[in-house]
Write an enzyme that holds these catalytic residues in place. Structure first.
Site, short mmCIF file in Angstrom:
data_model
loop_
_atom_site.label_atom_id
_atom_site.label_comp_id
_atom_site.label_asym_id
_atom_site.label_seq_id
_atom_site.Cartn_x
_atom_site.Cartn_y
_atom_site.Cartn_z
N SER A 8 -19.57 75.30 -11.72
CA SER A 8 -19.55 74.34 -10.79
C SER A 8 -20.48 73.15 -11.15
O SER A 8 -20.68 72.70 -12.46
CB SER A 8 -19.92 74.83 -9.27
OG SER A 8 -19.45 73.98 -8.37
N ASP A 34 -13.16 76.18 -8.22
CA ASP A 34 -14.35 76.37 -8.48
C ASP A 34 -14.88 77.74 -8.72
O ASP A 34 -14.40 78.79 -7.94
CB ASP A 34 -15.24 76.16 -6.95
CG ASP A 34 -16.59 75.90 -7.24
OD1 ASP A 34 -17.33 77.00 -7.47
OD2 ASP A 34 -16.91 74.73 -7.14
#
Length: 734
Positions: free
Chosen positions: A69, A215
């Site tokens: 991320s 993610d």
């Protein structure tokens, strides 16, 4: 969005070190291979920059990087050869709100799409296809974010094996179908970073190798195992997660949902941290109440990350190199030149429009160096057609040639769209107006992006209309258009004291045909024919016979629109000039000519904006019937008077407005302002004079809402005439 919204941290360049520190005793040849693990955490990940600064000062080499991320963004850019000082500068300068806003700027939107802003429909356009209402798969599609990531990784765009980067690198994403971690080691660096931070529902997922990725924090927020698998002997791990919320912080359904997400991230993080050994270094910056989405507070995270790294300086210094050995380490990191020469331009068109619609808007040509700024502008204008979900580029090597690939993917919820609209006004003197409408637009009718519309309106002036707009070339420079409709509108008659004595309701059928030339995204010349036929009936006031309405005219209209915002413009200008020729032979009840001119210019400094406007109207070579006369009156159009109180053959208006931006709430921008207006309406040219103009003014509060601009205003004209107004709908328009 906390662990993936790092999206924004993308503007991160990293700084090549300096700073003297005592050399480590261990010879460089025998040093352990060091892996840097950067965890996800949204805006909190700005702390990674402060940690990197300390590593550079201590001359600690990094041999492998694994990131998730926000950590994948900072880590990926560091791996590409950037460093910490540049990262900090870029993050401080980043316009977070703009990067997270996929809506194209007005400068990039086609003139056709700009014109939509002058109606009262909402900006939101859900899809409507096959009888089903469809919405985008995520709030943010990442169009602007992708361009930023591409630009920042341009120097390594040809590197498709991440082991060949200056520092070997891995990004971690999650397969949304299986929930398992996916380690990305090959392909486009910018796409891998983008996949790693695609927070579900916040960002569009990214498809790589047939898998739909989101993610990485969901499966592996602090990828310790990934760095070890790369070959690291020692790990420096930075965890910027927020952890679980205490009982006192859970008081709503939203808090509970957020806690479930926190639990998912925290659980896999703790499992990874349990595997750390005595030689590894764990850094956990105390970021307090800085949330994953608090990107305005990113600069606050830099010193926090730096202080946390300095607190671990004793453990870190074990891995410092001498000045000589560190210089050699830096020299051995591969470098890649940017701005390659393009040999081939290829269009990957995944839409219903022809390839030329995309290709003709790309300036890059074979044999020329890649101009990244121009390419981004070209892509912005393609995206500004508002038929594509994404328009992206990549540079690949094929048979020894640099191939620029432009990929355009049409909206998955198109090509038919619905827009709803609401407009209302009240002057607290018994005049209330209300309109509610719905508009269906079908784009991509053919290869040149022909468009069909159908709209209906309820309220005080019900109507229905359909329209066709057809570009004649791939660049949409030339077009033809036609519109036909049926509806009712009101025309009020006032006496000299401003009292309404009657209201006519005009019921008519309307037809307009035209064609012309668009000039880039800013202007248009249109030649057309307009016909209206119907009846005017008195609905309020003394009874009177019905009147026939017959309007038939040819017109030439020139438009120039460079405003940045229609509701509360702060940059640019708008101009429109039109000449009309009405003749009985064209269907008009009488012969006459008319000319109109409107111009608006903005001047802005800081939060303050001044708007100057001049408007003129005149009927020549005849007398226009009531339905073709000009009208003035109402807020910003001689404030204090009632709406359209004045009517006649000639009109002039000069106004100066001022407003100040008074808040920073993204979806409810608010402005306080005032205006000064001078003008009047006259029945003949001999009467038109500054000597008999009306002076008026207003003070107002305006809010730019998702449903359109909302104004609360007080207007006053000379002679003590005043009105209070509430308006929902555009007002800085013509």
């Amino acid at each position: 969005m906390r662990a993936g919204l790092p999206a924004l941290a993308m503007a991160v360049l990293l700084a090549l070190p300096a700073a003297p520190v005592e050399a480590a005793d261990e010879p460089a040849a025998k040093r352990p291979r060091i892996g840097l693990v950067l965890g996800g955490g949204g805006a909190r990940g700005g702390a990674h920059v402060g940690v990197l600064r300390v590593l550079e000062e201590l001359r600690i080499p990094v041999d492998y990087i694994a990131g998730t991320s926000m950590g994948s963004i900072v880590g990926g850019l560091y791996a590409s050869g950037m460093n910490s000082q540049d990262i900090e500068r870029e993050l401080r300068a980043m316009d977070w709100a703009d990067v997270f806003d996929d809506y194209p700027s007005r400068a990039e939107r086609s003139f056709r799409r700009k014109s939509d802003d002058y109606s009262y429909v909402f900006k939101a356009k859900p899809g409507f296809n096959g009888g089903r209402l469809m919405i985008p798969p995520a709030y943010i599609r990442g169009q602007k974010l992708d361009l930023v990531l591409n630009r920042l990784t341009l120097s390594v765009v040809e590197v498709k094996d991440f082991d060949r980067l200056p520092i070997p690198y891995r990004a971690v994403a999650t397969d949304i179908e299986t929930g398992k971690a996916v380690v990305l080691a090959k392909g486009s660096l910018s796409v891998a970073i983008r996949a790693s931070m695609a927070v579900p529902a916040a960002f569009d997922p990214v498809e790589i190798g047939g898998r739909l990725l989101v993610d990485g924090g969901i499966a592996d927020n602090v990828p310790v195992n990934v760095a070890r698998d790369m070959g690291a002997d020692v790990l420096i791990v930075v965890d910027v997660g927020s952890g679980l919320t205490g009982r006192e912080g859970i008081s709503s359904a939203l808090d509970i949902t957020g806690q479930l997400a926190n639990y998912l991230f925290t659980l896999n993080t703790e499992e990874q941290l349990k595997t750390l050994g005595p030689r590894d270094v764990l850094i956990r910056p105390p970021l307090g109440d800085i949330g994953g989405g608090s990107f305005a507070r990113v600069p606050e995270t830099f010193p926090i990350g730096e202080r946390s790294a300095r607190a671990a300086i004793e453990a870190l210094q074990r891995y410092s190199l001498s000045t000589k050995d560190y210089a050699q380490y830096l020299a051995e990191r591969a470098r890649f030149p940017g701005g390659p020469v393009i040999d081939v331009v290829r269009i990957d068109n995944r839409s219903r429009v022809g390839k030329d619609v995309i290709e003709d808007r790309i300036s890059a040509k074979p044999g020329q160096p890649l101009d990244i700024k121009q390419l981004e502008e070209d892509i912005g204008q393609i995206y500004g057609l508002e038929i594509f979900e994404s328009v992206r580029y990549d540079l690949v090597r094929e048979d020894g040639k640099n191939v620029l690939v432009i990929s355009a993917k049409e909206k998955s919820w198109g090509p038919g769209y619905l827009q709803f609209g609401l407009a209302a006004s009240n002057n607290f003197k018994g005049d209330n107006n209300f309109k509610m409408g719905v508009l269906y637009t079908r784009t991509e009718i053919n290869a040149l992006n022909g468009e069909w519309r159908l709209g209906g309106q309820l309220g005080d002036e019900p109507a229905i209309a359909t329209e066709w707009h057809q570009p004649l070339d791939a660049l949409s420079r030339y077009f033809v258009a036609g519109k036909v409709g049926y509806g009712k509108n009101n025309a009020d008659i006032f006496d000299d004291t401003g009292h309404r004595i009657s209201r006519y309701q005009v019921t008519s059928t309307r037809l307009e045909l035209g064609g012309g030339r668009e000039f880039g995204t800013w202007g248009e010349a249109r030649l057309g024919y307009r016909r209206e036929s119907g009846t005017a009936e008195v609905t309020t006031g003394a009874p009177a016979p019905n009147q026939d309405v017959n309007l038939g005219l040819a017109f030439l209209r020139l438009s120039d629109d460079k405003l940045d915002n229609v509701n509360f413009p702060r940059e640019g200008h708008f101009g429109r000039a039109e000449y009309r020729v009405a003749r009985e032979g064209l269907g008009s009840s009488t012969d006459y000519d008319q000319a109109t001119l409107d111009y608006l210019q903005t001047f802005t400094w800081g939060r303050n904006t001044v708007i100057g406007r001049i408007s003129g109207f005149g009927t020549m070579n005849g007398t226009a019937p009531l339905e073709a006369q000009v009208r003035l009156g109402g807020f910003l159009r001689l404030s204090g008077l009632q709406e359209n109180q004045l009517s006649g053959q000639y009109a002039g208006l000069i106004s100066l407005g001022y407003f100040r931006h008074i808040n920073d709430i993204q979806f409810l921008q608010a402005y306080a302002g005032t205006s000064l207006e001078v003008g009047n309406v006259w029945q003949d040219s001999k009467s038109a004079s500054f000597a008999n103009t009306i002076t008026a003014g207003s003070v107002f509060l305006g809010v730019d809402t998702p449903a359109g601009p909302l104004y609360f205003a007080y207007g006053r004209a000379e002679g003590g005439v005043y009105s209070f107004y509430i308006y929902l709908g555009p007002r800085f328009v013509f």
